[in-house]
Motif scaffolding. Structure first.
Motif, short mmCIF file in Angstrom:
data_model
loop_
_atom_site.label_atom_id
_atom_site.label_comp_id
_atom_site.label_asym_id
_atom_site.label_seq_id
_atom_site.Cartn_x
_atom_site.Cartn_y
_atom_site.Cartn_z
N PRO A 83 -7.18 5.97 -8.64
CA PRO A 83 -7.90 4.72 -8.95
C PRO A 83 -8.52 4.08 -7.73
O PRO A 83 -8.08 4.30 -6.59
N HIS A 84 -9.54 3.30 -7.95
CA HIS A 84 -10.21 2.57 -6.88
C HIS A 84 -9.27 1.51 -6.31
O HIS A 84 -8.52 0.86 -7.04
N CYS A 85 -9.30 1.36 -5.00
CA CYS A 85 -8.45 0.37 -4.33
C CYS A 85 -9.20 -0.96 -4.24
O CYS A 85 -10.26 -1.05 -3.62
N THR A 86 -8.65 -1.99 -4.84
CA THR A 86 -9.29 -3.30 -4.83
C THR A 86 -8.99 -4.05 -3.53
O THR A 86 -8.07 -3.68 -2.78
N ASP A 87 -9.76 -5.09 -3.26
CA ASP A 87 -9.53 -5.90 -2.06
C ASP A 87 -8.13 -6.50 -2.08
O ASP A 87 -7.45 -6.56 -1.04
N TYR A 88 -7.68 -6.94 -3.25
CA TYR A 88 -6.34 -7.53 -3.37
C TYR A 88 -5.27 -6.50 -3.03
O TYR A 88 -4.32 -6.79 -2.29
N GLU A 89 -5.43 -5.28 -3.54
CA GLU A 89 -4.43 -4.24 -3.30
C GLU A 89 -4.36 -3.85 -1.83
O GLU A 89 -3.27 -3.65 -1.29
N VAL A 90 -5.51 -3.72 -1.18
CA VAL A 90 -5.49 -3.32 0.22
C VAL A 90 -4.90 -4.43 1.10
O VAL A 90 -4.29 -4.16 2.14
N ASP A 91 -5.05 -5.69 0.67
CA ASP A 91 -4.44 -6.80 1.41
C ASP A 91 -2.91 -6.75 1.32
O ASP A 91 -2.21 -7.15 2.25
N GLN A 92 -2.40 -6.29 0.16
CA GLN A 92 -0.95 -6.23 -0.05
C GLN A 92 -0.33 -4.95 0.50
O GLN A 92 0.89 -4.87 0.67
N PHE A 93 -1.15 -3.96 0.78
CA PHE A 93 -0.64 -2.65 1.19
C PHE A 93 0.29 -2.71 2.40
O PHE A 93 1.34 -2.05 2.40
N PRO A 94 -0.05 -3.45 3.47
CA PRO A 94 0.85 -3.47 4.64
C PRO A 94 2.26 -3.93 4.32
O PRO A 94 3.21 -3.51 4.98
N LEU A 95 2.42 -4.79 3.32
CA LEU A 95 3.74 -5.27 2.95
C LEU A 95 4.62 -4.11 2.50
O LEU A 95 5.77 -3.97 2.93
N ARG A 96 4.08 -3.28 1.61
CA ARG A 96 4.85 -2.14 1.09
C ARG A 96 5.05 -1.08 2.18
O ARG A 96 6.12 -0.48 2.28
N MET A 97 4.01 -0.85 2.97
CA MET A 97 4.09 0.19 3.98
C MET A 97 5.11 -0.17 5.07
O MET A 97 5.88 0.68 5.52
N ARG A 98 5.12 -1.42 5.49
CA ARG A 98 6.10 -1.86 6.49
C ARG A 98 7.53 -1.66 5.96
O ARG A 98 8.40 -1.18 6.67
N ASP A 99 7.75 -2.07 4.72
CA ASP A 99 9.07 -1.95 4.12
C ASP A 99 9.47 -0.48 4.00
O ASP A 99 10.63 -0.12 4.26
#
Length: 225
Positions: A83-99
């Protein structure tokens, strides 16, 4: 055995002529060992290959052509709809990746309590401080709000995992910048689960020089040091 200790790049195999002189030729994709379904990979041509051997053998045979230059490993697993990555999703991505990075280190540390091997002594010393912290958010499916709150409250726990992942990838050569090739192993394994990782890495390259410096990497993860 003239091919012993004779190096060929990925997608090639050693072949000795009648005089016993070794050289590299393209791997015949049809001659690659059979693979399981979970070993399939998706190429950038959106075609599923039975494995790494078949993909790079095909790329080798196309060497010198536009198709060959464009063919790379896209991600692990059979090709699927990403699926296409939305602006909202890419903003939240670092949260999950850090964890996720923090939890990877926790797993390595637990493993090394019984049998050392994943972490060096210096790395274990750094990870131990996070592992033994009673405020650590344990692994699980957490809301974005909780991940953000934990990052703000326990910022120091996330600094080392972000630095550690950068230096794990910075290997060819070790020069404090990541090329797209160095990012490929991490990206290829995560695309099916984290469809925003490609855009995340692209956005991290702030000056668009196709290199991600340590400062750019840390900035993407919200790390100030």
């Amino acid at each position: 055995e003239p091919c012993r200790n004779f190096y060929c790049k990925r997608g090639e195999v050693c072949h000795a002529d009648k005089q016993g002189k070794p050289s590299c030729i393209c791997q015949d994709p049809a001659a690659c060992p059979s693979t399981k379904d979970y070993e399939h990979v998706c190429g950038t041509d959106n075609k599923t290959y039975d494995g790494i051997c078949q993909l790079f053998g095909t790329k080798c045979q196309l060497e010198g052509t536009k198709m060959g230059r464009q063919l790379h490993l896209d991600y692990m697993g059979s090709c699927r709809y990403i699926p296409h990555c939305t602006d909202y999703e890419v903003d939240q991505f670092p949260l999950r990746m850090r964890d996720w990075l923090k939890n990877i280190l926790m797993q390595y540390y637990e493993h090394d309590l019984d049998t050392s091997g994943f972490l060096t002594e210096k790395q274990r010393s750094k990870v131990k401080k996070v592992y033994q912290n009673d405020k650590r958010l344990v692994a699980g499916n957490h809301t974005v709000e909780l991940l953000l709150h934990d990052f703000e409250k326990n910022y120091h726990m996330y600094v080392y995992p972000v630095h550690w992942q950068f230096h794990q990838l910075d290997q060819h050569p070790v020069d404090r910048v990541l090329t797209y090739s160095e990012l490929a192993p991490l990206r290829a394994s995560l695309v099916p689960m984290e469809h925003c990782i490609t855009r995340f890495f692209q956005d991290c390259d702030g000056d668009q020089d196709e290199l991600i410096a340590l400062k750019e990497w840390c900035h993407c993860f919200g790390i100030k040091e």
